[in-house]
Structure formats: structure tokens, C-alpha cells
Design an enzyme around this catalytic site. Structure first.
Site, PDB file in Angstrom:
ATOM      1  N   LYS A  54       1.182 -12.332   9.440  1.00  0.00           N
ATOM      2  CA  LYS A  54       1.306 -13.101   8.196  1.00  0.00           C
ATOM      3  C   LYS A  54       1.615 -12.166   7.037  1.00  0.00           C
ATOM      4  CE  LYS A  54      -1.782 -16.789   9.644  1.00  0.00           C
ATOM      5  NZ  LYS A  54      -3.163 -17.177   9.841  1.00  0.00           N
ATOM      6  N   GLN A  98      -8.807 -17.111   7.619  1.00  0.00           N
ATOM      7  CA  GLN A  98      -8.478 -17.195   9.046  1.00  0.00           C
ATOM      8  C   GLN A  98      -9.646 -17.801   9.827  1.00  0.00           C
ATOM      9  OE1 GLN A  98      -5.474 -16.455  10.352  1.00  0.00           O
ATOM     10  NE2 GLN A  98      -6.136 -17.003  12.408  1.00  0.00           N
ATOM     11  N   ASP A 121      -3.280 -23.816   3.804  1.00  0.00           N
ATOM     12  CA  ASP A 121      -3.522 -24.340   5.149  1.00  0.00           C
ATOM     13  C   ASP A 121      -3.583 -25.865   5.150  1.00  0.00           C
ATOM     14  OD1 ASP A 121      -3.729 -22.645   7.373  1.00  0.00           O
ATOM     15  OD2 ASP A 121      -5.662 -21.860   6.708  1.00  0.00           O
TER      16      ASP A 121
HETATM   17  N1  GUN Z   1      -6.584 -20.096  13.308  1.00  0.00           N
HETATM   18  C1  GUN Z   1      -5.718 -20.633  14.196  1.00  0.00           C
HETATM   19  N2  GUN Z   1      -4.767 -21.354  13.556  1.00  0.00           N
HETATM   20  C2  GUN Z   1      -5.046 -21.269  12.246  1.00  0.00           C
HETATM   21  C3  GUN Z   1      -4.418 -21.788  11.085  1.00  0.00           C
HETATM   22  O1  GUN Z   1      -3.410 -22.505  11.122  1.00  0.00           O
HETATM   23  N3  GUN Z   1      -5.010 -21.471   9.907  1.00  0.00           N
HETATM   24  C4  GUN Z   1      -6.131 -20.705   9.828  1.00  0.00           C
HETATM   25  N4  GUN Z   1      -6.639 -20.461   8.615  1.00  0.00           N
HETATM   26  N5  GUN Z   1      -6.729 -20.204  10.884  1.00  0.00           N
HETATM   27  C5  GUN Z   1      -6.186 -20.482  12.082  1.00  0.00           C
END
Ligand code: GUN
Length: 300
Positions: A54, A98, A121
Site C-alpha cells: 500500500k 489494517q 476503507d
Molecule cells: N485486512 C484484510 N483486508 C483488509 C482491508 O480491506 N482493509 C483493512 N483495513 N484491513 C484488511
């Protein structure tokens, strides 16, 4: 006829290109650089890989990337303070915590402490409510990526029968809302659904998001249907050598591809779209924060 393979890798590159163009324009015309903060608690190896990816893609798109890596024992109060500071930082337009979080932290409390307008998100309860009532919101990245691919392939989705297999808050439920927003007739199927095969056989669009390797066989797929496979499952692959593994989706690719009109592969389908949509959401959040026009085609 062989199914069209929807190339998520190429599509994601195209989305990242659009994001980068918009970022360049924001800088040039308004002196604004969108900023994304990612918060990682603990050392989960898969999460570390995602967070690194990311950060890299954020910088490549010309945006500011901030990472907060906190140790696994971080208290809830300390984590909430990090989020509060990011909420109050005008150079940060998107905040992502996350998941999963270590067990001692209340995931709902933490997510709902993010300012909704910075919740790239789309997991904050306000954004969930806005999406559910058809209002402008931040949309979860994976379902947004699926929607973009479906719109690109079909044009209008109006009147199509869509089945979403899986009812998670991250994918299944928001995916169903997005398909409803595009005027599909939507069924959400899950582990207690009676006669799943019959339900799936009615669908023009199948979105599989259950996390069970190859659980959808080809004889469930209506001829010509579009299959979007959100699953990423690692299986042992002794045929590739001792200790080797392979990635498979939630659908059995070969048999589903034989029946479908279009299908996303694993890897290289939905996966690359998730981070591309995170970048898109960050630009969208930045534009909204500054009262500027949103990038076209990058939102629901
Ligand atoms: N962990 C797995 N997928 C995601 C996601 O789309 N966003 C976040 N914040 N954590 C994750």
C-alpha cells in the site's frame, strides 16, 4: 465459447494511472497532495506485506504515505490517540487501520474512531449507513473494485440477477448494496443457505467471497454468467514440488471458466483492484475535503 478472462492486473494499472493523473492535477492546480496513513498493530506477516505494498503504490501515485507501525501490545488508548492525531492532521485525507487487530483491541471501537470522511476503507458505521441508504459515502475497496470490473464488462447492470456468496462486513454486505445501487436483483447467500447450487444457477452475476478454496463448481454456473472470484486461498501444491503452494479462489476456475461468459482469475483478478481502489478512495476523500470535483469513474 471460452469465457472472457477479466484482467484485474491491467485494470488496476489503469485505475492507478487515472489516480496518478488526478493527483498531478491537484498538485498543479491547487497545491494539494493527497495523504494516506496506514496503521499496523503487531507483526502479522500477511498484513506487513499488504501494508508495504500500500505504501509503495501510494508513493508511486504521487501521494504522501505515512505508516504507523505499533507493537502488538499497544493499548487501546494509545491506538485511539494515534487515530485522533491523524483525524486532526490536515495533510492526511485517508486513514486505514489494517485488520485483523490483536485480540485485546476492540475492532469496532477502533474503526468507528476514524473520522468518517477519512475512512478510506468504508468500514465506519456512518459510511455503512450512507451506502445502505444510497447516499454518498466512502465505499469498501474490494467491492468497489468488483463493481468497476462489472460495469466495465457489462456497461449497465440494471435488471441483472446477482448472487453474492458470503455475508462479511468487508465484502459480502457492501457488495450486495453496490449491486442493488446499480439496480440488480440481489441475493446474499451464506453458509446456511439452502440449496446454494440452485440459488447460484439463477445468477447472471456471481460474486464469491467466502474464503473456501474452490467451493463453487462449474455446474453451478448459468451458461454465460459473469463470475467474480474474491477468494485468495493458499493450497498445498505437491505437483509443483515439495513444500510448494498455489493460490486458488473460491470458485473452481477451470470448470467455472468453461461455463461462464466472463471470469476473474486468481491471482490477477480482484486482488490488484483492492489497493488501486484504496488509492482512488484517498483521492476522492481529498477532493471532498477541499470542496473540489471528484475524479470521474473512480467512485461508486
Ligand atoms: N485486512 C484484510 N483486508 C483488509 C482491508 O480491506 N482493509 C483493512 N483495513 N484491513 C484488511
Amino acid at each position: 465459447m471460452a469465457a472472457t478472462v477479466i484482467d484485474g492486473k491491467a485494470f488496476a494499472a489503469q485505475v492507478r494511472g487515472q489516480v496518478a493523473e488526478h493527483v498531478a492535477r491537484l498538485k498543479q492546480d491547487h497545491g494539494i497532495t493527497p495523504g494516506l496513513a496506514v496503521v499496523l498493530v503487531g507483526e502479522d506477516p500477511a498484513s506487513q506485506v499488504y501494508v508495504r505494498s500500500k505504501g509503495k503504490q501510494t508513493v508511486e501515485a504521487g501521494m504522501k504515505s505515512v505508516e504507523h507501525k505499533l507493537d502488538a501490545e499497544t493499548s487501546e488508548a494509545d491506538l485511539l490517540k494515534v487515530i485522533e492525531d491523524l483525524n486532526n492532521d490536515p495533510s492526511i485525507h485517508g486513514i486505514l487501520v489494517q485488520l485483523p487487530l490483536p485480540k485485546h483491541l476492540d475492532e469496532d471501537l477502533v474503526i468507528n474512531s476514524i473520522a468518517p470522511e477519512k475512512d478510506v476503507d468504508g468500514f465506519h458505521i456512518s459510511n455503512v449507513g450512507l451506502l445502505g441508504t444510497g447516499q454518498k459515502s466512502m465505499v469498501p475497496c474490494t467491492p468497489l473494485g468488483c463493481l468497476m470490473m462489472l460495469r466495465d464488462h457489462h456497461g449497465s447492470l440494471s435488471g441483472m440477477d446477482a448472487v453474492v456468496i458470503g455475508r462479511s462486513n468487508i465484502v459480502g454486505k457492501p457488495m450486495a448494496q453496490l449491486l442493488l445501487g446499480d439496480s440488480c436483483t440481489v441475493t446474499i447467500a451464506h453458509s446456511r443457505t439452502k440449496d446454494l447450487a440452485d440459488v447460484v444457477r439463477r445468477a447472471d452475476i456471481v460474486v464469491a467471497a467466502v474464503g473456501r478454496p474452490e467451493m463453487v463448481p462449474g455446474d453451478w454456473i448459468k451458461p454465460g454468467a459473469t463470475v467474480i472470484d474474491v477468494g485468495i486461498n493458499r493450497l498445498d501444491a505437491p505437483e509443483k514440488g515439495e513444500g510448494k503452494t498455489k493460490l486458488v479462489g473460491d470458485v473452481h476456475y477451470e470448470s467455472c471458466a468453461a461455463a461462464a461468459g466472463a471470469i476473474t482469475p486468481v491471482p490477477g483478478g480482484v486482488g490488484p483492484m483492492t489497493i488501486a481502489c484504496l488509492l482512488a478512495n484517498t483521492v476522492t476523500a481529498c477532493c471532498r475535503a477541499n470542496g473540489l470535483a471528484e475524479p470521474e469513474g473512480l467512485t461508486a
